[in-house]
Design a protein around this motif. Structure first.
Motif, PDB file in Angstrom:
ATOM      1  N   ALA A 227       0.528  10.990  -4.161  1.00  0.00           N
ATOM      2  CA  ALA A 227      -0.341  11.001  -5.339  1.00  0.00           C
ATOM      3  C   ALA A 227      -1.119   9.711  -5.393  1.00  0.00           C
ATOM      4  CB  ALA A 227       0.496  11.173  -6.614  1.00  0.00           C
ATOM      5  N   MET A 228      -2.432   9.818  -5.547  1.00  0.00           N
ATOM      6  CA  MET A 228      -3.283   8.625  -5.538  1.00  0.00           C
ATOM      7  C   MET A 228      -4.699   8.988  -5.953  1.00  0.00           C
ATOM      8  SD  MET A 228      -3.742   8.329  -1.403  1.00  0.00           S
ATOM      9  CE  MET A 228      -1.964   8.527  -1.190  1.00  0.00           C
ATOM     10  N   ARG A 229      -5.498   7.964  -6.255  1.00  0.00           N
ATOM     11  CA  ARG A 229      -6.936   8.181  -6.394  1.00  0.00           C
ATOM     12  C   ARG A 229      -7.506   8.423  -5.007  1.00  0.00           C
ATOM     13  NH1 ARG A 229      -6.439   3.527  -9.306  1.00  0.00           N
ATOM     14  NH2 ARG A 229      -7.656   2.357  -7.785  1.00  0.00           N
ATOM     15  N   PHE A 230      -8.427   9.386  -4.906  1.00  0.00           N
ATOM     16  CA  PHE A 230      -9.048   9.668  -3.617  1.00  0.00           C
ATOM     17  C   PHE A 230     -10.178   8.663  -3.378  1.00  0.00           C
ATOM     18  CE2 PHE A 230      -7.803  14.479  -3.498  1.00  0.00           C
ATOM     19  CZ  PHE A 230      -6.476  14.104  -3.407  1.00  0.00           C
ATOM     20  N   ALA A 231      -9.775   7.397  -3.235  1.00  0.00           N
ATOM     21  CA  ALA A 231     -10.701   6.306  -2.955  1.00  0.00           C
ATOM     22  C   ALA A 231     -10.298   5.689  -1.622  1.00  0.00           C
ATOM     23  CB  ALA A 231     -10.652   5.251  -4.065  1.00  0.00           C
ATOM     24  N   ALA A 232     -11.261   5.167  -0.888  1.00  0.00           N
ATOM     25  CA  ALA A 232     -11.009   4.690   0.471  1.00  0.00           C
ATOM     26  C   ALA A 232      -9.887   3.660   0.528  1.00  0.00           C
ATOM     27  CB  ALA A 232     -12.291   4.122   1.062  1.00  0.00           C
ATOM     28  N   ARG A 233      -9.824   2.745  -0.462  1.00  0.00           N
ATOM     29  CA  ARG A 233      -8.822   1.680  -0.389  1.00  0.00           C
ATOM     30  C   ARG A 233      -7.398   2.214  -0.537  1.00  0.00           C
ATOM     31  NH1 ARG A 233      -6.558  -0.484  -4.940  1.00  0.00           N
ATOM     32  NH2 ARG A 233      -6.318  -2.482  -3.878  1.00  0.00           N
ATOM     33  N   LYS A 234      -7.237   3.410  -1.125  1.00  0.00           N
ATOM     34  CA  LYS A 234      -5.919   4.014  -1.250  1.00  0.00           C
ATOM     35  C   LYS A 234      -5.517   4.792   0.011  1.00  0.00           C
ATOM     36  CE  LYS A 234      -4.737   2.702  -5.395  1.00  0.00           C
ATOM     37  NZ  LYS A 234      -3.528   1.858  -5.619  1.00  0.00           N
ATOM     38  N   ARG A 235      -6.490   5.051   0.902  1.00  0.00           N
ATOM     39  CA  ARG A 235      -6.260   5.696   2.195  1.00  0.00           C
ATOM     40  C   ARG A 235      -5.697   7.116   2.086  1.00  0.00           C
ATOM     41  NH1 ARG A 235      -2.955   3.179   6.161  1.00  0.00           N
ATOM     42  NH2 ARG A 235      -4.508   3.773   7.705  1.00  0.00           N
ATOM     43  N   PRO A 236      -6.305   7.983   1.291  1.00  0.00           N
ATOM     44  CA  PRO A 236      -5.806   9.362   1.254  1.00  0.00           C
ATOM     45  C   PRO A 236      -5.952  10.066   2.590  1.00  0.00           C
ATOM     46  CG  PRO A 236      -7.923   9.204   0.130  1.00  0.00           C
ATOM     47  CD  PRO A 236      -7.480   7.797   0.420  1.00  0.00           C
ATOM     48  N   GLY A 237      -6.970   9.686   3.356  1.00  0.00           N
ATOM     49  CA  GLY A 237      -7.138  10.295   4.673  1.00  0.00           C
ATOM     50  C   GLY A 237      -5.967  10.012   5.590  1.00  0.00           C
ATOM     51  N   ALA A 238      -5.359   8.841   5.427  1.00  0.00           N
ATOM     52  CA  ALA A 238      -4.210   8.494   6.263  1.00  0.00           C
ATOM     53  C   ALA A 238      -3.023   9.394   5.985  1.00  0.00           C
ATOM     54  CB  ALA A 238      -3.832   7.034   6.050  1.00  0.00           C
ATOM     55  N   VAL A 239      -2.909   9.911   4.739  1.00  0.00           N
ATOM     56  CA  VAL A 239      -1.841  10.865   4.437  1.00  0.00           C
ATOM     57  C   VAL A 239      -1.946  12.068   5.362  1.00  0.00           C
ATOM     58  CG1 VAL A 239      -0.932  12.461   2.701  1.00  0.00           C
ATOM     59  CG2 VAL A 239      -1.625  10.160   2.020  1.00  0.00           C
TER      60      VAL A 239
ATOM     61  N   ASP B  46       1.774  18.199  -0.235  1.00  0.00           N
ATOM     62  CA  ASP B  46       0.934  18.262  -1.428  1.00  0.00           C
ATOM     63  C   ASP B  46       0.359  16.869  -1.680  1.00  0.00           C
ATOM     64  OD1 ASP B  46       1.373  21.005  -2.286  1.00  0.00           O
ATOM     65  OD2 ASP B  46       3.421  20.374  -2.774  1.00  0.00           O
ATOM     66  N   LEU B  47      -0.958  16.758  -1.659  1.00  0.00           N
ATOM     67  CA  LEU B  47      -1.631  15.490  -1.926  1.00  0.00           C
ATOM     68  C   LEU B  47      -2.352  15.613  -3.271  1.00  0.00           C
ATOM     69  CD1 LEU B  47      -2.687  12.695  -1.299  1.00  0.00           C
ATOM     70  CD2 LEU B  47      -4.348  13.699   0.285  1.00  0.00           C
ATOM     71  N   PHE B  48      -1.770  15.002  -4.303  1.00  0.00           N
ATOM     72  CA  PHE B  48      -2.309  15.088  -5.662  1.00  0.00           C
ATOM     73  C   PHE B  48      -3.324  13.971  -5.910  1.00  0.00           C
ATOM     74  CE2 PHE B  48       1.675  17.362  -6.037  1.00  0.00           C
ATOM     75  CZ  PHE B  48       1.355  18.418  -6.882  1.00  0.00           C
ATOM     76  N   GLY B  49      -4.368  14.292  -6.667  1.00  0.00           N
ATOM     77  CA  GLY B  49      -5.365  13.305  -7.040  1.00  0.00           C
ATOM     78  C   GLY B  49      -6.769  13.866  -6.922  1.00  0.00           C
ATOM     79  N   ASP B  50      -7.716  12.984  -7.147  1.00  0.00           N
ATOM     80  CA  ASP B  50      -9.120  13.371  -7.037  1.00  0.00           C
ATOM     81  C   ASP B  50      -9.940  12.100  -6.880  1.00  0.00           C
ATOM     82  OD1 ASP B  50     -11.260  15.038  -6.837  1.00  0.00           O
ATOM     83  OD2 ASP B  50     -10.977  16.015  -8.785  1.00  0.00           O
ATOM     84  N   GLY B  51     -11.200  12.277  -6.472  1.00  0.00           N
ATOM     85  CA  GLY B  51     -12.054  11.118  -6.305  1.00  0.00           C
ATOM     86  C   GLY B  51     -13.094  11.355  -5.235  1.00  0.00           C
ATOM     87  N   PRO B  52     -13.850  10.305  -4.887  1.00  0.00           N
ATOM     88  CA  PRO B  52     -14.991  10.462  -3.978  1.00  0.00           C
ATOM     89  C   PRO B  52     -14.631  10.892  -2.559  1.00  0.00           C
ATOM     90  CG  PRO B  52     -14.554   8.136  -4.450  1.00  0.00           C
ATOM     91  CD  PRO B  52     -13.735   8.929  -5.404  1.00  0.00           C
ATOM     92  N   GLU B  53     -13.390  10.736  -2.139  1.00  0.00           N
ATOM     93  CA  GLU B  53     -12.999  11.108  -0.775  1.00  0.00           C
ATOM     94  C   GLU B  53     -12.581  12.578  -0.645  1.00  0.00           C
ATOM     95  OE1 GLU B  53     -12.662   8.850   2.192  1.00  0.00           O
ATOM     96  OE2 GLU B  53     -14.221   8.027   0.865  1.00  0.00           O
ATOM     97  N   ARG B  54     -12.614  13.311  -1.752  1.00  0.00           N
ATOM     98  CA  ARG B  54     -12.068  14.671  -1.712  1.00  0.00           C
ATOM     99  C   ARG B  54     -12.771  15.558  -0.676  1.00  0.00           C
ATOM    100  NH1 ARG B  54      -8.790  17.745  -4.992  1.00  0.00           N
ATOM    101  NH2 ARG B  54      -8.913  19.959  -4.498  1.00  0.00           N
ATOM    102  N   ARG B  55     -14.076  15.536  -0.648  1.00  0.00           N
ATOM    103  CA  ARG B  55     -14.811  16.389   0.289  1.00  0.00           C
ATOM    104  C   ARG B  55     -14.419  16.062   1.731  1.00  0.00           C
ATOM    105  NH1 ARG B  55     -16.263  21.156   1.628  1.00  0.00           N
ATOM    106  NH2 ARG B  55     -18.147  21.277   2.898  1.00  0.00           N
ATOM    107  N   ARG B  56     -14.260  14.791   2.035  1.00  0.00           N
ATOM    108  CA  ARG B  56     -13.872  14.398   3.387  1.00  0.00           C
ATOM    109  C   ARG B  56     -12.465  14.909   3.729  1.00  0.00           C
ATOM    110  NH1 ARG B  56     -15.036   8.257   4.787  1.00  0.00           N
ATOM    111  NH2 ARG B  56     -17.033   9.057   4.063  1.00  0.00           N
ATOM    112  N   LEU B  57     -11.575  14.881   2.759  1.00  0.00           N
ATOM    113  CA  LEU B  57     -10.223  15.390   2.981  1.00  0.00           C
ATOM    114  C   LEU B  57     -10.258  16.896   3.249  1.00  0.00           C
ATOM    115  CD1 LEU B  57      -8.336  13.520   0.102  1.00  0.00           C
ATOM    116  CD2 LEU B  57      -8.499  12.845   2.503  1.00  0.00           C
ATOM    117  N   GLU B  58     -11.048  17.619   2.465  1.00  0.00           N
ATOM    118  CA  GLU B  58     -11.157  19.068   2.651  1.00  0.00           C
ATOM    119  C   GLU B  58     -11.695  19.396   4.048  1.00  0.00           C
ATOM    120  OE1 GLU B  58     -12.009  20.337  -2.016  1.00  0.00           O
ATOM    121  OE2 GLU B  58     -13.684  19.885  -0.654  1.00  0.00           O
TER     122      GLU B  58
END
Length: 375
Positions: free
Chosen positions: A201-213, A233-245
């Motif tokens: 669970a995190m903000r989907f912002a680059a510094r939190k590294r959701p892509g690394a999950v 399950d990766l909970f959260g939202d933010g500017p990186e969401r489209r890249r994660l999808e």
């Protein structure tokens, strides 16, 4: 005591400093103190320009300007805040610093200039910004003027101490958690059967590294037998969401990885109780509030060793700490396949509460106020 909490960011914004400052105010009030908040964040209905709003029984001075993206910045605030602090009968000011905190920086100078006992807590890792902080000299000057300096973890405190030098001692004032609220229900046992559920669970912002999950999960998936059932399950939202999808679609991960979006803390807690492992790959983690919540909820925590998470996760006891993403992938593969390891760590976390309960943290805050000279 009457305490002024000074912070760039506050509710309704959602983030570590915002939620922690709100909760600190509540627990200080429960201990018999008066608390008021001064912030550059506008209120939920656009309250700004010094409007005072009641938030859960705490007066919040909304010193915000009308700026693009609701930036929590107001270089015009110091004179008015000085007037309010001088006339408000405050015993101590507690300043909350982030990586970039122009409002809090200004108000630290205001409080010290008034002779008000002042505690200053950093919620960030200075890291590569150390030379900038050292050149600006704010922290060192604050220490020499008698401010009680602290940071939210041992790692964060070491970074501030390196900048402050011998001007002052930097102590640890951790973030707090409501242990009773996050602890798993009595009698809950680690899950058995079905897929091994990994949650983040995190903000989907680059510094939190959701892509690394996703990258770590994919690497771990490749290291375990195909018969092992794994779900992330990766909970959260933010500017990186489209890249994660796009990453999930490109690598055919849609059958075992989901992005449920942002949920309330109550919903997230329920998901933790129904999961097996919590993962956070963040590198710039001064503390890791979400990881502490997951650890309190009974989940084994998978995190990097070079972050503030190591203050409450001991490798092999409360989770697994890795030196890099490859080590995290190997550790996740081990946790997914080793049921006994998962259950042993889950039992430890379910029965041994973390030291960062709000009762303990509020008492530490009081000790910082006394160290700053408050009566």
């Amino acid at each position: 005591m009457k305490v002024a909490l000074l912070t760039d960011c506050y509710l309704p914004r959602l983030g570590g400093i915002e939620v922690q400052t709100h909760d600190l105010a509540a627990h200080l009030r429960a201990r018999g103190h008066e608390v008021e908040v001064f912030t550059a964040t506008p209120g939920p209905h656009g309250e700004r320009h010094g409007a005072v709003e009641d938030v859960d029984g705490v007066p919040v001075h909304r010193m915000a300007l009308r700026l693009p993206w609701e930036l929590p910045v107001n270089p015009l605030a110091p004179p008015e805040v000085r007037r309010r602090l001088r006339g408000g009968g405050f015993d101590v000011a507690h300043v909350h610093m982030g990586v970039v905190s122009p409002f809090a920086t200004d108000l630290a100078g205001v409080a010290l200039g008034l002779g008000l006992p002042t505690a200053i807590t950093w919620h960030c890792l200075m890291g590569r910004s150390q030379p900038v902080f050292r050149a600006l000299g704010h922290a060192r000057r604050w220490g020499r003027r008698g401010a009680a300096l602290s940071a939210v973890s041992g790692l964060a405190a070491a970074g501030v101490q390196a900048v402050v030098g011998d001007a002052a001692q930097v102590r640890v004032l951790p973030n707090g958690i409501d242990v009773a609220a996050w602890a798993p229900p009595v009698g809950r046992m680690p899950r058995g059967g079905g897929p091994v559920r990994v949650v983040a669970a995190m903000r989907f912002a680059a510094r939190k590294r959701p892509g690394a999950v996703l990258e770590i999960a994919r690497a771990a998936r490749s290291r375990v037998a195909s018969a092992v059932d794994l779900h992330v399950d990766l909970f959260g939202d933010g500017p990186e969401r489209r890249r994660l999808e796009q990453y999930i679609a490109r690598h055919g991960m849609g059958t075992w990885v989901s992005l449920p979006g942002r949920v309330s803390r109550d919903e997230l807690r329920s998901h933790y109780w129904a999961s097996d492992v919590y993962m956070t790959p963040a590198r710039l983690e001064a503390f890791g509030i979400a990881a502490l919540e997951a650890r309190t909820a009974g989940l084994p925590v998978l995190a990097r060793a070079d972050t503030g998470v190591s203050d409450f996760v001991t490798d092999g006891v409360n989770g697994v700490l890795g030196r890099d993403d490859d080590a995290l992938a190997s550790a996740l593969a081990a946790l997914v396949t080793d049921t006994d390891l998962r259950r042993r760590i889950a039992d430890e976390n379910s029965t041994v509460a973390p030291a960062q309960s709000w009762a303990a943290v509020a008492a530490l805050a009081e000790s910082e106020y006394h160290r700053a000279g408050a009566s």
